[in-house]
Scaffold this active site. Structure first.
Site, mmCIF file in Angstrom:
data_model
loop_
_atom_site.group_PDB
_atom_site.id
_atom_site.type_symbol
_atom_site.label_atom_id
_atom_site.label_comp_id
_atom_site.label_asym_id
_atom_site.label_seq_id
_atom_site.Cartn_x
_atom_site.Cartn_y
_atom_site.Cartn_z
ATOM 1 N N ASP A 6 103.623 -13.267 106.714
ATOM 2 C CA ASP A 6 105.188 -13.754 106.677
ATOM 3 C C ASP A 6 105.273 -11.532 106.775
ATOM 4 O O ASP A 6 104.968 -11.739 105.180
ATOM 5 C CB ASP A 6 105.988 -14.189 106.167
ATOM 6 C CG ASP A 6 105.186 -15.527 107.583
ATOM 7 O OD1 ASP A 6 104.532 -15.955 107.826
ATOM 8 O OD2 ASP A 6 106.701 -16.426 106.923
ATOM 9 N N HIS A 50 108.576 -10.769 106.343
ATOM 10 C CA HIS A 50 110.152 -10.777 105.976
ATOM 11 C C HIS A 50 110.476 -9.481 105.390
ATOM 12 O O HIS A 50 111.991 -9.641 105.452
ATOM 13 C CB HIS A 50 110.351 -11.738 105.098
ATOM 14 C CG HIS A 50 110.248 -13.383 105.542
ATOM 15 N ND1 HIS A 50 111.294 -14.027 106.557
ATOM 16 C CD2 HIS A 50 109.326 -14.137 105.560
ATOM 17 C CE1 HIS A 50 110.725 -15.330 106.623
ATOM 18 N NE2 HIS A 50 109.826 -15.447 106.444
ATOM 19 N N ASP A 82 107.644 -14.033 111.420
ATOM 20 C CA ASP A 82 108.742 -13.959 110.599
ATOM 21 C C ASP A 82 108.528 -12.332 110.042
ATOM 22 O O ASP A 82 108.633 -12.464 108.942
ATOM 23 C CB ASP A 82 108.350 -15.044 109.846
ATOM 24 C CG ASP A 82 109.007 -16.076 109.937
ATOM 25 O OD1 ASP A 82 108.686 -16.701 111.077
ATOM 26 O OD2 ASP A 82 108.616 -16.730 109.161
ATOM 27 N N ASP A 98 114.273 -11.704 109.364
ATOM 28 C CA ASP A 98 114.945 -11.896 108.414
ATOM 29 C C ASP A 98 114.919 -12.303 106.816
ATOM 30 O O ASP A 98 113.711 -11.410 106.205
ATOM 31 C CB ASP A 98 114.984 -13.954 108.529
ATOM 32 C CG ASP A 98 116.303 -14.105 109.418
ATOM 33 O OD1 ASP A 98 117.228 -13.432 110.119
ATOM 34 O OD2 ASP A 98 116.138 -14.979 110.303
ATOM 35 N N ARG A 99 115.385 -12.673 105.954
ATOM 36 C CA ARG A 99 115.343 -13.101 103.963
ATOM 37 C C ARG A 99 115.052 -10.706 103.554
ATOM 38 O O ARG A 99 116.466 -10.327 102.723
ATOM 39 C CB ARG A 99 114.688 -13.168 103.724
ATOM 40 C CG ARG A 99 114.393 -15.275 104.328
ATOM 41 C CD ARG A 99 113.429 -15.288 103.746
ATOM 42 N NE ARG A 99 113.185 -16.506 103.871
ATOM 43 C CZ ARG A 99 114.510 -17.895 103.784
ATOM 44 N NH1 ARG A 99 114.695 -17.612 102.804
ATOM 45 N NH2 ARG A 99 113.796 -19.198 104.382
ATOM 46 N N ASN A 127 109.463 -19.180 112.940
ATOM 47 C CA ASN A 127 110.074 -19.332 113.512
ATOM 48 C C ASN A 127 111.852 -18.909 113.128
ATOM 49 O O ASN A 127 112.908 -19.201 113.634
ATOM 50 C CB ASN A 127 109.978 -20.882 112.418
ATOM 51 C CG ASN A 127 110.433 -20.297 110.985
ATOM 52 O OD1 ASN A 127 109.195 -19.569 110.247
ATOM 53 N ND2 ASN A 127 111.118 -20.095 110.115
ATOM 54 N N HIS A 128 111.910 -17.471 112.447
ATOM 55 C CA HIS A 128 112.519 -16.680 112.136
ATOM 56 C C HIS A 128 113.090 -15.719 113.112
ATOM 57 O O HIS A 128 113.840 -15.013 113.407
ATOM 58 C CB HIS A 128 112.175 -16.365 110.714
ATOM 59 C CG HIS A 128 112.808 -16.959 109.821
ATOM 60 N ND1 HIS A 128 114.237 -17.407 108.961
ATOM 61 C CD2 HIS A 128 112.332 -17.767 108.807
ATOM 62 C CE1 HIS A 128 114.045 -18.170 108.002
ATOM 63 N NE2 HIS A 128 113.232 -18.304 108.125
ATOM 64 N N HIS A 168 101.781 -19.737 114.713
ATOM 65 C CA HIS A 168 102.470 -18.921 113.216
ATOM 66 C C HIS A 168 102.865 -20.450 112.396
ATOM 67 O O HIS A 168 102.403 -20.297 110.539
ATOM 68 C CB HIS A 168 103.988 -18.574 113.487
ATOM 69 C CG HIS A 168 105.325 -18.257 112.333
ATOM 70 N ND1 HIS A 168 104.556 -17.347 110.965
ATOM 71 C CD2 HIS A 168 106.571 -19.313 111.542
ATOM 72 C CE1 HIS A 168 106.332 -17.965 110.661
ATOM 73 N NE2 HIS A 168 106.182 -18.796 110.303
ATOM 74 N N ARG A 171 110.992 -29.620 103.857
ATOM 75 C CA ARG A 171 111.980 -28.808 104.697
ATOM 76 C C ARG A 171 112.678 -29.775 106.000
ATOM 77 O O ARG A 171 113.622 -29.550 106.125
ATOM 78 C CB ARG A 171 110.980 -28.431 106.182
ATOM 79 C CG ARG A 171 110.170 -27.008 105.548
ATOM 80 C CD ARG A 171 109.781 -26.396 106.795
ATOM 81 N NE ARG A 171 108.503 -25.956 106.134
ATOM 82 C CZ ARG A 171 108.808 -24.205 105.830
ATOM 83 N NH1 ARG A 171 109.409 -23.956 106.136
ATOM 84 N NH2 ARG A 171 107.547 -23.576 105.461
ATOM 85 N N HIS A 202 103.313 -18.736 107.666
ATOM 86 C CA HIS A 202 104.791 -19.638 107.234
ATOM 87 C C HIS A 202 105.053 -19.690 105.693
ATOM 88 O O HIS A 202 106.654 -20.957 106.154
ATOM 89 C CB HIS A 202 104.571 -20.959 108.263
ATOM 90 C CG HIS A 202 105.560 -21.792 109.037
ATOM 91 N ND1 HIS A 202 106.997 -21.518 109.025
ATOM 92 C CD2 HIS A 202 105.636 -23.077 108.574
ATOM 93 C CE1 HIS A 202 107.588 -22.249 108.963
ATOM 94 N NE2 HIS A 202 107.103 -23.853 108.849
#
Length: 990
Positions: A279, A281, A308, A311-312, A340-341, A394, A449, A477
């Site tokens: 990730d 991000h 990923d 995002d963020r 997943n993002h 991922h 989660r 992840h």
């Protein structure tokens, strides 16, 4: 903050008597220096502006366009004085409250709370979409057929403007949306958008009119670094890559993925190495540092980015463009898996909610580019197999325990990531993106989660590897609990790689990568990325044949950042807790009401609104269902003023400071006004019967509750019961006339307050003011209420007052001696009274209804006060003023509940609005807006969530809301602005 009689001031209150600019204070476990003390434009009372030592604040000294002092971004915070405790000076250890790993665990929990909320919102959005597709299969075309559809340009929209609370125009970020019409139109639609775009004259990077080359990518990488470094140093926040260039590249990679890439990519590594990146991000500094430290993509230096990217962080766009560019310029040297993002349901959420990519693309480009990004995301592979023996994916392995690579290849991936494991295929897809490992054997549901996410044990990994002839599985992840960026688990068969160092600038972790050889041996690497500006400085030093400054070792960087990381993460956890309390405030109140009053274990008598700290924590866990360490944040969340000497919590005071608000309160006032507007259309009998069903002259609690339920807009019944009790002043019943008069006066005052027009309250003509007061005073002396007065005006008893009836009654009650008046005087007075009647008739209907009559004659509270004076003891408002205050508070409470209802349904509203917003510009016509709300109000309850409320809004209320939101009267409603302005707040901070 003056203490009440007999009350001992809290320590913080006592120490603040001499608070002044320059003093050091501690607030919410952080240290800072006072930079401002005094009144503000954002709230009443005296506020303290503090420059915090760490970036855990909410501003830079500016609030709502007014600068009170200057400091670095996120170092400024305004609090009420009771929040501060004076200290001698900076200690350098503020917030150091335990091991960083413990606080990091809480921080990871709030991150997963955000993701669980995103999945829940995604499931609700799916339900909304299914309902809308069935009821309105043509989407926006349904309303277009009536001639109400809007037109909007295909190109980029300018940043939208909003008005702040003092009427100034400010720029707001434009969240991008999926443009359904563009997604359905195929390449022709994108070509039309491209044709309308131009490349800025000052742009010197590659234009990608043809396929990218290695030289192009070298130029793009350098250009991006320079532009981002300049923006970070105050050089502007526009896109580093022009929109036309970005879209050309995205269209090329989309075609490449369509033609050449399946669900499972096989990579043959015969020489050199494969750099596996986890990730990132949006943290461009990490990606650029990895390209520098491990080398650029080449035939003997392959890269695999394991999802990923989005995002963020603020620079996912630039990282993705670099990845896609290298994929095209150097085929086989750069690979990427989906995370997943890389999915719309995560992307549309705000940065503070775990998303941010839609906001980033909206700031840099527009909805057309965001739609194209989603097209590309839906084509990314789900896994990569290296030399037939190492699988890189991922999230994790499937809960089915028997998943095969053949099943992965058969998934329909050309869609958003599923938000729930609804069937076998969705379950496999979902788990590949969302699953986490655990130490124990077997399959479990993730306690952190939540939302259907699973965990898998070593036995699942072993069986999966054996069935699919794999040596090991590599995944990403999550940040490893060791904060090292890499983690080996499940007897060496599972390795986690997370590459974003100092994730979100908060937690002080190192980033990790794996260097995999053709023999499938590997080396795990850790790093702490310097900033992009620092990286450019290193390159400049090397170009000048000078030795660049040494880079701090990852372990040393982590240690030096440890104390700051504690402060930052603790502040984030506290902020998320406050948001959750505000969102669930009314459910928490109902929960605690059922547990108070009571007795503690020692048998001591407790107050009617107090609970023990254990009950407080238990309630938070039961209602909010988030695995957070609430017990560690009692002081910060509750505050000294809500704690008793015995350590019990005054939960009403605790909850009062947290609320959902909206920066524009006019729409709330309009919605509440819809009830009064309905009453103005009735005659006297109809108005009284509206509340008093059996017409016995009094309104009982049950009768009032029935009315409130009809106008609830989805408010919980428990909250409406409490509201009914408040409106009745704690009594079992109230005369109908009294209730209506109090509600009318209170609503008028609150409406004036929220509109900022207290000085413009509707006033009678100056000559008539004394006359109206004289009539009201006479009625008070005779103990006559407003209903009796109205009937005395209504001589023919038809339930409304004609102008002639009003004129005759006022001549009589005003004390005019008709026989002593000359004809000229009488004619003049009669005309003035007719003019007054027209003023009382607010909607110029030609007659006066009961509600307009109430607004002209404010007599009721005086009657009640004189009939039953309440004890006052010198504290608070007396008599009628106290009665009015009760109702004002009740109306304010209703407005807060309205915000909470819309906040609770914000993602359903977003999906419904987007469904009718075919061109994705964030605007709807009134008819589209009306249709979307009508459709939501008609949705059946979700059987899977029996406790969830529905958005129950009537056609009249929808009309009032549209009137309030279309402030420019241009026939367009900015639904994005409406939804983004809903926020959770702590009344004691700004």
């Amino acid at each position: 903050f003056d203490p009440k009689p007999g009350e001992v001031p809290a320590r913080g209150q006592m120490s603040l008597a001499a608070l002044s600019v320059g003093q050091w204070v501690r607030v919410r476990s952080q240290e800072g220096q006072v930079r401002y003390v005094g009144p503000t434009g954002f709230a009443e009372g005296e506020w303290v502006g503090i420059e915090l030592s760490t970036a855990v604040g909410r501003n830079d000294g500016t609030v709502r366009g007014v600068r009170y002092f200057t400091c670095q971004p996120r170092h400024g915070l305004f609090v009420q004085r009771a929040q501060c405790v004076i200290i001698d000076g900076p200690s350098g250890t503020a917030g150091d409250s335990g091991p960083v790993e413990q606080i990091a665990s809480a921080w990871a929990a709030i991150e997963m709370v955000d993701e669980a909320a995103a999945l829940q919102a995604g499931r609700e959005s799916q339900r909304v979409l299914q309902h809308l597709s069935a009821q309105y299969p043509q989407g926006a075309a349904t309303t277009a057929a009536s001639g109400a559809a809007k037109m909007a340009p295909l190109g980029k929209l300018p940043p939208l403007k909003k008005r702040d609370s003092v009427g100034k125009e400010t720029m707001r970020a434009n969240r991008a949306h999926v443009r359904a019409s563009l997604a359905d139109s195929g390449e022709d639609g994108y070509d039309e958008v491209l044709a309308a775009l131009k490349i800025p004259a000052g742009y010197t990077g590659p234009t990608f009119e043809a396929a990218p080359t290695e030289e192009d990518m070298a130029g793009l990488l350098q250009h991006i670094k320079q532009r981002v470094a300049a923006a970070d140093n105050g050089g502007g926040a526009e896109a580093a890559v022009p929109q036309k260039v970005a879209m050309r590249l995205l269209l090329q990679v989309k075609k490449h993925l369509l033609d050449n890439v399946g669900n499972l990519v096989d990579v043959r590594l015969d020489k050199g190495r494969l750099v596996i990146v986890g990730d990132t991000h949006g943290q461009l500094a990490d990606f650029c540092w990895l390209l520098r430290s491990h080398g650029l993509p080449a035939k003997d230096n392959l890269y695999l980015v394991n999802g990923d990217v989005a995002d963020r962080g603020q620079h996912a766009v630039e990282i993705l463009l670099l990845i896609f560019g290298y994929m095209l310029a150097m085929p086989g040297c750069m690979h990427i898996n989906r995370g997943n993002h890389e999915s719309v349901d995560m992307n549309v959420r705000g940065f503070h909610e775990g998303g941010g990519f839609a906001m980033e693309v909206g700031q840099k480009y527009d909805s057309a580019t965001f739609t194209l990004f989603q097209d590309v995301f839906n084509l990314l592979p789900l896994a990569t197999r290296v030399n037939s023996e190492v699988l890189v994916l991922h999230g994790g392995l499937s809960r089915t325990k028997a998943a095969t690579l053949a099943q992965i290849k058969a998934i329909d991936r050309r869609r958003a990531v599923p938000v729930a494991p609804a069937n076998a295929e969705d379950t496999l897809f979902f788990d590949l993106m969302w699953a986490d490992p655990r130490a124990a054997d077997g399959i479990g549901l993730s306690a952190v989660r939540g939302a259907g996410c699973c965990t898998f044990g070593p036995d699942v990994t072993r069986r999966f590897c054996e069935m699919n002839r794999l040596r090991m599985v590599i995944r990403s992840h999550e940040v490893p609990k060791s904060l090292s960026g890499v983690q080996v688990q499940h007897a060496g068969r599972l390795v986690t790689i997370f590459s974003a160092s100092n994730y979100c600038g908060r937690i002080g972790n190192t980033g990790g990568t794996m260097l995999l050889t053709p023999a499938l041996d590997y080396q795990l690497m850790e790093h702490w990325a310097p900033s992009v500006a620092d990286l450019l400085q290193m390159e400049a030093e090397e170009a000048a044949a000078r030795v660049p400054p040494p880079v701090e070792k990852p372990s040393e960087a982590r240690e030096s950042f440890k104390s700051q990381a504690n402060n930052l993460m603790r502040a984030d956890v506290l902020q998320k807790m406050k948001e959750l309390v505000a969102e669930h405030k009314f459910s928490l109140a109902a929960h605690y009401d059922g547990r108070a009053p009571g007795r503690d274990r020692g048998g001591a008598e407790t107050g009617p609104d107090t609970i023990s700290q254990d009950e407080w924590v238990s309630g938070l866990r039961d209602v909010i269902s988030a695995p957070l360490p609430w017990e560690d944040y009692v002081q910060e969340l509750v505050g000294e003023s809500a704690l008793t000497d015995g350590g019990r919590i005054r939960y009403v005071s605790f909850l009062a400071r947290y609320r959902v608000t909206h920066e524009d309160q006019s729409w709330q006032s309009e919605l509440l006004g819809s009830l009064l507007d309905l009453l103005t259309k009735k005659d006297l009998g109809g108005t009284l019967a509206f509340f008093d069903a059996n017409q016995d002259g009094v309104v009982t609690h049950d009768e009032l509750l029935a009315v409130l339920l009809r106008f609830s807009l989805g408010m919980p019944e428990a909250s409406l019961r409490q509201l009914a009790s408040t409106l009745l002043g704690g009594k079992t019943h109230l005369s109908t006339a009294s209730l209506l008069a109090r509600l009318q006066v209170a609503y008028r005052d609150v409406a004036a307050e929220v509109s900022g027009a207290a000085a413009e309250v509707r006033k009678a003509p100056e000559w008539a003011d004394q006359l109206l007061n004289t009539v009201a005073h006479q009625c008070a002396l005779r103990k006559r209420d407003s209903e009796q007065l109205f009937r005395s005006f209504d001589s023919n008893g038809d339930g409304i007052i004609s102008y002639a009836e009003f004129q005759a009654a006022m001549m009589r009650l005003g004390g005019y001696e008709v026989s002593s008046l000359s004809a000229e005087q009488r004619s003049s007075i009669e005309q003035m009274l007719l003019d007054l009647a027209a003023w009382v008739d607010q909607k110029a209907t030609g007659s006066i209804n009961y509600m307009d009559f109430l607004d002209a004659f404010h007599i009721l509270d005086d009657v009640e006060a004189s009939a039953a004076p309440a004890p006052n003891n010198g504290q608070g408002p007396a008599g009628g003023e106290a009665s009015k205050t009760v109702v004002v508070n009740a109306v304010t409470h209703m407005m807060e509940q309205l915000c909470a209802v819309f906040f609770q349904h914000r993602w359903s509203l977003q999906k419904a609005f987007e469904y009718f917003d075919a061109n994705g510009d964030g605007w709807l016509s009134p008819e589209e807006f009306r249709t979307a709300l009508k459709a939501l109000s008609e949705m059946p309850k979700d059987d899977a969530s029996p406790g969830a409320s529905t958005l129950d809004i009537s056609p009249d209320q929808i009309g009032h809301l549209i009137t309030a939101l279309d402030r420019d009267c241009n026939g367009l409603i900015d639904y994005d602005e409406f939804l983004q302005a809903l926020e959770t707040t702590d009344a004691m901070e700004q």
